[in-house]
Design an enzyme around this catalytic site. Sequence first.
Site, PDB file in Angstrom:
ATOM      1  N   HIS A 134       4.528   6.725   9.077  1.00 45.69           N
ATOM      2  CA  HIS A 134       4.524   6.533  10.529  1.00 45.69           C
ATOM      3  C   HIS A 134       5.936   6.574  11.119  1.00 45.69           C
ATOM      4  CE1 HIS A 134       0.502   4.149  10.015  1.00 45.69           C
ATOM      5  NE2 HIS A 134       0.341   5.447   9.925  1.00 45.69           N
TER       6      HIS A 134
ATOM      7  N   CYS B  27      -2.807   1.679   3.214  1.00 41.74           N
ATOM      8  CA  CYS B  27      -2.573   3.062   3.650  1.00 41.74           C
ATOM      9  C   CYS B  27      -1.089   3.397   3.718  1.00 41.74           C
ATOM     10  CB  CYS B  27      -3.221   3.306   5.010  1.00 41.74           C
ATOM     11  SG  CYS B  27      -5.023   3.235   4.976  1.00 41.74           S
ATOM     12  N   PHE B  28      -0.230   2.454   3.360  1.00 43.93           N
ATOM     13  CA  PHE B  28       1.204   2.700   3.165  1.00 43.93           C
ATOM     14  C   PHE B  28       1.873   3.294   4.411  1.00 43.93           C
ATOM     15  CE2 PHE B  28      -1.274   3.943  -0.679  1.00 43.93           C
ATOM     16  CZ  PHE B  28      -1.222   2.696  -1.303  1.00 43.93           C
ATOM     17  N   CYS B  29       1.426   2.852   5.582  1.00 44.25           N
ATOM     18  CA  CYS B  29       1.985   3.360   6.851  1.00 44.25           C
ATOM     19  C   CYS B  29       1.925   4.883   6.913  1.00 44.25           C
ATOM     20  CB  CYS B  29       3.418   2.878   7.049  1.00 44.25           C
ATOM     21  SG  CYS B  29       3.565   1.095   7.184  1.00 44.25           S
ATOM     22  N   ALA B  30       0.830   5.446   6.403  1.00 48.37           N
ATOM     23  CA  ALA B  30       0.630   6.898   6.455  1.00 48.37           C
ATOM     24  C   ALA B  30      -0.862   7.172   6.632  1.00 48.37           C
ATOM     25  CB  ALA B  30       1.164   7.556   5.187  1.00 48.37           C
TER      26      ALA B  30
END
Length: 474
Positions: free
Chosen positions: A126, A373-376
């Site tokens: 993100h 979601c690992f900022c993705a």
Amino acid sequence: MTIIQQNNKKILRFYGLEAARFNKGGCIYLDSAATTLMMVNAKEAADRFLEYYSNVHTNAHNKAKISGICLEWAYQKVTEFLKCSETHEALFMGSGATAAINGFAQLMRFNFPSRRMVVISSMEHHSNDLPHRQNFSEAVFVPLSSKGKSAGGIDLDFLNNILEENQGRVAYVAVTGLSNVTGVRTPLQQICEIAHRHDTVVLVDGAQMVSRTRVDLTALGVDAFAFSGHKLYAPGSPGVLAIKKNLLEQLSPIYVGGGIVDDVTTSNYILSSKLRERHQPGTPNIYGAILLAYAMHSLIEYGMDYIEEHEQNLCDYARKLLTQIPEVTCYGCIDNSAGTNSGCITFNILDLPHELVGRILNDHYGIAVRNGCFCAHPYVRSLLQEELWELDADPENPDDINRIDSFKGMVRASFGVYTSKQDIDALAKAISIIVQNKTNFLNNYISSSIPLTSSVSEFNPLKLLSTGNSQYEI
């Protein structure tokens, strides 16, 4: 002895380790993609500098002179590490890559107002997505080159076509150097060649790449490269933007204040004649810059080629073990050959929510991984789309909706120079046991609100910081 074992022993000798020299804290730490552990010899070097610490921007006393010399050394060490001393300037910005990327987006919007489009890969964190959307009126996402559980890569034909159709309108192309979700590598040199052919520049999010591979910005042709010091074994160090000098020369600063000017009157101000200083207002994070520079110095001394080989071998080894375990799905493996991914492996266990798997690994096996979601989110959604579609759920049933939500993510194990083959063996063994005992684990973890361990709520930060004793076992 394998290359992994040889390299790991060499690393341990080089740092004077006892892996505790990286403050592993008694756990098997497989969360280096989120942040790496402190390189203790870098901290010791930065602490020695504190005897001479002062603010810079003056030569009136010796402490200020020494601090200025050390800060200049830090700037030079960054460009030496990235092999771009002649072509790029390094800027220290905020606390990580997020600040550096936001700064670049604002610089480009402010200085090139007629270019209102950005082109972004679909694998981005993100932090290399939202700043561009916020600053530009049109964002185009480049499709992935492969689909489903193996999704990853960048469709270079699409990239070429969209840049050709919009030549003169695109401010820049934003891509990751190495995916924080799957470790998929990006063909940066090809992307830069395509972008330059169509009169635009390339910003690379190098947060995952910089600690895992040898980076040569000059050879790659990268125009701007952002990364976080805390992901290069230097927690507390600043974010960095390495940017081509001939591009920076075209950019008026967006952040202003002390230190960027040669003169100020009530009617005007004159920017510094020194290119870098125009974009570095205020007191810099001098201690953090020294910490980061010494970590880079140590990695240069050891050899990034060795580290790249070490991390690549670990990734290939982990993928080999985990793909052999029944009911385990690994993501982002574009093909079955070695060397396509580096730094991490992401996976799920059939019928077990990702958060639960992470908690079990922590509580029962002392293994620290990351889930979610690992900022993705867009990239993770594309990887999981087939699995989520196959779930038997009633969209009108709240319980079914909550159950689906618990599967919207995955588990990530990520590596560093301190990760060993034995750590991967322990992870694979733990996952095998979890697969064989899924029912028991599901019964033991009744709700997602249970604490990770019974003692976490009693953790006392002040006691730890004051005495070094928190009475808490990791």
